[in-house]
Scaffold this active site. Structure first.
Site, PDB file in Angstrom:
ATOM      1  N   GLU A 115       0.824  -1.200   0.000  1.00 37.38           N
ATOM      2  CA  GLU A 115       0.000   0.000   0.000  1.00 37.38           C
ATOM      3  C   GLU A 115       0.865   1.258   0.000  1.00 37.38           C
ATOM      4  OE1 GLU A 115      -4.129  -1.350   2.032  1.00 37.38           O
ATOM      5  OE2 GLU A 115      -2.543  -0.753   3.406  1.00 37.38           O
ATOM      6  N   CYS A 120       3.786   8.523   0.731  1.00 32.77           N
ATOM      7  CA  CYS A 120       4.403   7.648   1.730  1.00 32.77           C
ATOM      8  C   CYS A 120       4.519   6.266   1.103  1.00 32.77           C
ATOM      9  CB  CYS A 120       3.504   7.636   2.969  1.00 32.77           C
ATOM     10  SG  CYS A 120       4.013   6.479   4.239  1.00 32.77           S
ATOM     11  N   CYS A 168       6.923  -6.777   7.477  1.00 30.20           N
ATOM     12  CA  CYS A 168       8.022  -6.131   8.203  1.00 30.20           C
ATOM     13  C   CYS A 168       8.413  -7.028   9.370  1.00 30.20           C
ATOM     14  CB  CYS A 168       7.560  -4.772   8.744  1.00 30.20           C
ATOM     15  SG  CYS A 168       8.842  -3.885   9.668  1.00 30.20           S
ATOM     16  N   CYS A 223       7.261  -3.985  16.008  1.00 28.99           N
ATOM     17  CA  CYS A 223       6.806  -2.952  16.947  1.00 28.99           C
ATOM     18  C   CYS A 223       5.381  -3.290  17.378  1.00 28.99           C
ATOM     19  CB  CYS A 223       6.866  -1.570  16.305  1.00 28.99           C
ATOM     20  SG  CYS A 223       8.523  -1.100  15.818  1.00 28.99           S
ATOM     21  N   CYS A 259       2.153  -1.421  15.951  1.00 30.56           N
ATOM     22  CA  CYS A 259       2.060  -1.154  14.512  1.00 30.56           C
ATOM     23  C   CYS A 259       1.332  -2.267  13.772  1.00 30.56           C
ATOM     24  CB  CYS A 259       3.461  -0.982  13.929  1.00 30.56           C
ATOM     25  SG  CYS A 259       3.452  -0.644  12.168  1.00 30.56           S
ATOM     26  N   CYS A 266      -0.386   6.240   9.546  1.00 30.81           N
ATOM     27  CA  CYS A 266       0.814   5.499   9.957  1.00 30.81           C
ATOM     28  C   CYS A 266       0.427   4.257  10.725  1.00 30.81           C
ATOM     29  CB  CYS A 266       1.661   6.328  10.903  1.00 30.81           C
ATOM     30  SG  CYS A 266       2.203   7.834  10.197  1.00 30.81           S
TER      31      CYS A 266
HETATM   32  N1  SAH Z   1       9.973   1.078   9.858  1.00 33.85           N
HETATM   33  C1  SAH Z   1      10.118   2.476   9.746  1.00 33.85           C
HETATM   34  C2  SAH Z   1       9.109   3.158   8.842  1.00 33.85           C
HETATM   35  C3  SAH Z   1       7.662   2.713   8.895  1.00 33.85           C
HETATM   36  S1  SAH Z   1       6.626   3.203  10.218  1.00 33.85           S
HETATM   37  C4  SAH Z   1      10.140   3.106  11.116  1.00 33.85           C
HETATM   38  O1  SAH Z   1       9.973   2.401  12.085  1.00 33.85           O
HETATM   39  O2  SAH Z   1      10.405   4.296  11.207  1.00 33.85           O
HETATM   40  C5  SAH Z   1       6.323   4.900  10.078  1.00 33.85           C
HETATM   41  C6  SAH Z   1       6.034   5.547  11.430  1.00 33.85           C
HETATM   42  O3  SAH Z   1       4.698   5.292  11.880  1.00 33.85           O
HETATM   43  C7  SAH Z   1       6.942   5.033  12.525  1.00 33.85           C
HETATM   44  O4  SAH Z   1       7.386   6.082  13.327  1.00 33.85           O
HETATM   45  C8  SAH Z   1       5.998   4.116  13.285  1.00 33.85           C
HETATM   46  O5  SAH Z   1       6.458   3.877  14.559  1.00 33.85           O
HETATM   47  C9  SAH Z   1       4.718   4.900  13.244  1.00 33.85           C
HETATM   48  N2  SAH Z   1       3.521   4.137  13.562  1.00 33.85           N
HETATM   49  C10 SAH Z   1       3.347   2.796  13.513  1.00 33.85           C
HETATM   50  N3  SAH Z   1       2.099   2.467  13.877  1.00 33.85           N
HETATM   51  C11 SAH Z   1       1.463   3.613  14.167  1.00 33.85           C
HETATM   52  C12 SAH Z   1       0.135   3.919  14.574  1.00 33.85           C
HETATM   53  N4  SAH Z   1      -0.785   2.980  14.714  1.00 33.85           N
HETATM   54  N5  SAH Z   1      -0.177   5.216  14.761  1.00 33.85           N
HETATM   55  C13 SAH Z   1       0.735   6.198  14.546  1.00 33.85           C
HETATM   56  N6  SAH Z   1       1.991   5.960  14.144  1.00 33.85           N
HETATM   57  C14 SAH Z   1       2.358   4.691  13.959  1.00 33.85           C
END
Ligand code: SAH
Length: 339
Positions: A89, A102, A109, A113, A116, A330
């Protein structure tokens, strides 16, 4: 066969010379690709039949497929099907200053985390550079407009697919084609230290964002398993090196999770951690997802956290919320159709 959108300008030039052609052909082909956006070599009408057939023998011209597009006022979410049937996506955002995209860097991945959504699917494979470049190409085509800035913050950990990401950056940054300025490109990482080190040695003026999300090891390791491999102290140290080496400011991303990392004690620890660093903190209102138990911090709590950091002299902003109505925000992207 290597895809045409996998070639950097210099590599394409090498190929052109290998094929016994003159260098000016490289720029011609590059413009057909990135400015006229043709979909085959035979559409490049100023090339000889002979060259077109040599290119067809050596290079593929496959495109990923746009499957669906969801629109809301300021955001579009695109689902693409890759040639092997995987899905990724991409999100398009309309800012006052232009269009920003984006892009995803992997199918799934592995960083795990806890908050996420995108990481619920383990990494299936890296994307090739062409699959990242084409996300931009197809969205520019869809809109008939140019993309001004790119963030590598979709599905995947870009520094876990480092070579393709660097190739991708070189391709979109090339001034004869998409010409997206380095300062308009941001790569976001959860903190893969060896790659941050490599990245700072490159002569590219690209922005770096770090997903920090917690101001101490205990908490960070709980929500971001990568912290057990690359703990905070080492991460902060390499960020200081990065700033010293590049003279560029870094962005610290901090997602606001209710009663997890949003207390004023956390704000205090964070301000101590970042004191004196050329960094700015972007507080991200958490986007809740149905599969994950974390909740978003209240507006008031985010505000108090913000005020605290401000008072301590930290540069801080609160991220504008985009795309939450269509699950394009995000951490809400998923790599499977209909999941
Ligand atoms: N793997 C990379 C890029 C992808 S995530 C990274 O970790 O930076 C992009 C951003 O969105 C990251 O800062 C991640 O922590 C954040 N993110 C993930 N899930 C989210 C959520 N549910 N709400 C807001 N931000 C989120």
């Amino acid at each position: 066969m290597k895809n045409i959108f996998d070639y950097t300008f210099d590599e394409l030039n090498e190929l052109i010379l290998e094929l016994g052609e003159k260098s000016f052909r490289t720029k011609q082909i590059w413009e057909w690709l990135y400015i006229h956006k043709v979909t085959s070599f035979s559409d490049m009408t100023n090339l000889s039949k002979d060259l077109i057939s040599k290119l067809n023998d050596k290079v593929s011209f496959d495109y990923i497929k746009l499957k669906t597009k969801q629109e809301s006022d300021l955001t579009n979410k695109y689902l693409f099907e890759l040639i092997d049937g995987n899905f990724i996506e991409t999100v398009l955002m309309r800012h006052d200053y232009g269009l920003s995209i984006c892009v995803s860097s992997e199918v799934g991945c592995n960083m795990g985390c806890k908050f996420c959504e995108s990481g619920r699917l383990k990494k299936v494979r890296n994307l090739d550079a062409y699959e990242i470049v084409e996300q931009i190409m197809l969205i520019e085509k869809d809109l008939g407009e140019r993309i001004d800035s790119v963030v590598v913050m979709g599905i995947g950990e870009p520094f876990d697919n480092y070579d393709a990401i660097i190739r991708f950056i070189k391709i979109i940054n090339n001034p004869f084609g998409l010409a997206i300025g380095a300062r308009h490109i941001t790569v976001s990482t959860c903190g893969l230290i060896p790659k941050i080190r490599e990245f700072m040695m490159l002569p590219l003026q690209v922005n770096l964002a770090i997903s920090l999300h917690a101001p101490n090891d205990e908490l960070r390791s709980k929500i971001m398993p990568i912290n057990k491999v690359y703990p905070l102290k080492d991460l902060i140290e390499v960020l200081k090196e990065y700033i010293a080496k590049t003279n560029r400011r870094i962005t610290i991303e901090y997602v606001m999770l209710k009663e997890v990392n949003d207390s004023l004690e956390c704000a205090e620890e964070l301000s101590n951690l970042l004191r004196g660093m050329n960094a700015y903190v972007n507080l991200i209102p958490y986007n809740e997802t149905s599969h994950i138990e974390f909740k978003k911090s209240s507006k008031d709590q985010i505000r108090s956290f913000y005020d605290y950091l401000k008072k301590k002299g930290i540069n801080v902003t609160i991220r504008k919320e985009f795309g939450s109505l269509i699950d394009a925000a995000c951490g809400q992207l998923r790599a499977r159709e209909g999941d």
